[in-house]
Write an enzyme that holds these catalytic residues in place. Structure first.
Site, PDB file in Angstrom:
ATOM      1  N   SER A   1       0.788  -1.230   0.000  1.00 17.93           N
ATOM      2  CA  SER A   1       0.000   0.000   0.000  1.00 17.93           C
ATOM      3  C   SER A   1       0.819   1.277   0.000  1.00 17.93           C
ATOM      4  O   SER A   1       0.300   2.352  -0.322  1.00 17.93           O
ATOM      5  CB  SER A   1      -0.951   0.014   1.206  1.00 17.93           C
ATOM      6  OG  SER A   1      -0.223  -0.109   2.413  1.00 17.93           O
TER       7      SER A   1
ATOM      8  N   ASP B   1      -3.137   8.243   8.068  1.00 26.60           N
ATOM      9  CA  ASP B   1      -3.939   7.365   8.903  1.00 26.60           C
ATOM     10  C   ASP B   1      -3.002   6.704   9.910  1.00 26.60           C
ATOM     11  O   ASP B   1      -1.889   7.184  10.123  1.00 26.60           O
ATOM     12  CB  ASP B   1      -4.730   6.352   8.055  1.00 26.60           C
ATOM     13  CG  ASP B   1      -3.841   5.501   7.145  1.00 26.60           C
ATOM     14  OD1 ASP B   1      -2.638   5.344   7.444  1.00 26.60           O
ATOM     15  OD2 ASP B   1      -4.350   4.969   6.144  1.00 26.60           O
TER      16      ASP B   1
ATOM     17  N   HIS C   1      -0.122   4.858   7.201  1.00 27.29           N
ATOM     18  CA  HIS C   1       0.492   5.449   6.008  1.00 27.29           C
ATOM     19  C   HIS C   1       0.843   6.925   6.199  1.00 27.29           C
ATOM     20  O   HIS C   1       0.049   7.676   6.793  1.00 27.29           O
ATOM     21  CB  HIS C   1      -0.460   5.327   4.812  1.00 27.29           C
ATOM     22  CG  HIS C   1      -0.920   3.931   4.541  1.00 27.29           C
ATOM     23  ND1 HIS C   1      -2.088   3.424   5.072  1.00 27.29           N
ATOM     24  CD2 HIS C   1      -0.348   2.936   3.823  1.00 27.29           C
ATOM     25  CE1 HIS C   1      -2.235   2.168   4.674  1.00 27.29           C
ATOM     26  NE2 HIS C   1      -1.193   1.841   3.927  1.00 27.29           N
TER      27      HIS C   1
END
Length: 341
Positions: free
Chosen positions: A52, A316, A319
């Site tokens: 991600s 978040d 990340h």
């Protein structure tokens, strides 16, 4: 093996446009980033693989919870549109290239199975598809030139440690810390060799994040004071040492290859330990919601966000913010760029 026709079409169109403009009117990579290339060096493209950290939205049409194509993600991206990037704005590949990565993926096949996302082997298949389409467009010689002179970046391992090892008991039954680190390093070595067989010669492999110091892991395993989690970071450190040794060994056996170990762990940890040096005021919480645990679907339109995300290292609980990503990307690539040439 069946692959998403939507993703094939999306990646095909995306890479077709990128390649077309690069062939007709080549854009120096250094001109679009703060990366400083050596004189007379050409980099036709930069490709990313992994998780991600560099997923630009490849999970959007997968049946997975590991996606972020909804607000407040993307609030600072062009037009404020959530695209599936796991941040408030741009991610590393927006500063340096394009990406086949899939959020929730890793070196351990169990990791992508748990998350129902694209495994590294599937990402490799998309590269093969891309290469075949390029060959149809520009011929074999130009295709091999692009593969040989482009940069290939691999960012994986963090989800393996956080989820497959510490959250799922089966891997801890099978491996101790040293054994699992060796398993990941061997898997990374195999992936690098697979890239090499497809024609890649300039390959950079990132270490993991300092997993134990991410906001989510502080909350889940850092105790009431939310300290960095030592056993998570210990595994990450053992893995990064083994990874560096593996890449050094491969450099001696793969002819004409430029393999670069990129220490993501140390750079991000320095930002966490010395935030004021980088202009950050908050490094233990994310900007979304409480900043303690929200990530992916738990960071959504019902959550409030911080008033100034440029002061936050994390968007978040896992990340970085766009500003965090930009600092990481430029710092790391300028530090390691000469190793590719």
């Amino acid at each position: 093996m069946q692959y998403s026709s939507y993703l094939l079409e999306l990646l095909g169109l995306w890479l077709f446009i990128f390649l077309l403009f690069n062939i007709i009117n080549p854009i120096p990579i250094a001109a679009t980033t703060r990366m400083k290339l050596p004189p007379n060096v050409t980099v036709p493209a930069i490709f990313g693989f992994g998780d991600s950290i560099i997923d630009p939205g490849n999970n959007n049409n997968l049946n997975t919870l590991s996606k972020s194509n909804f607000p407040p993600y993307g609030k600072d991206f062009m037009g404020g549109i959530p695209t599936g990037r796991f941040s408030n704005g741009r991610i590393p590949t927006d500063f340096i290239g394009v990406s086949f990565a899939s959020g929730g993926s890793g070196y351990d096949p169990l990791t992508s199975t748990i998350s129902s996302v694209l495994s590294l082997s599937e990402q490799l298949e998309y590269l093969k598809e891309y290469k075949a389409r390029v060959r149809e467009m520009v011929g074999e010689e130009r295709t091999e030139y692009i593969m040989k002179n482009s940069m290939f970046l691999v960012v994986a391992g963090s989800v393996d440690i956080a989820i497959s090892y510490f959250d799922i008991p089966i891997r801890r039954i099978m491996y101790d810390v040293d054994g699992y680190a060796s398993f990941l390093a061997n898997s990374s070595s195999t992936f690098v060799q697979d890239l090499y067989e497809l024609g890649a010669r300039r390959i950079g492999v990132f270490s993991t994040l300092p997993i134990g110091c991410l906001p989510s892991q502080r909350t889940l395993a850092g105790g009431i004071s939310r300290k960095c989690v030592e056993n998570y970071n210990n595994l990450a450190q053992v893995f990064k040492s083994k990874l560096a040794i593996k890449l050094d060994s491969l450099s001696n056996s793969l002819r004409d290859a430029k393999l670069v170990y990129i220490d993501f762990y140390t750079t991000l940890l320095d930002m966490i330990q010395h935030p004021l040096n980088y202009g950050f005021e908050q490094v233990t919480r994310g900007c979304c919601g409480t900043g303690l645990i929200e990530v992916a679907e738990s960071c959504n339109k019902f959550d409030t966000v911080c008033s100034d995300d440029t002061k936050y290292l994390f968007w978040d609980s896992y990340h970085p913010t766009e500003r965090g990503y930009e600092l990481l990307s430029t710092t790391l690539l300028n530090k390691y760029i000469n190793g590719f040439f």
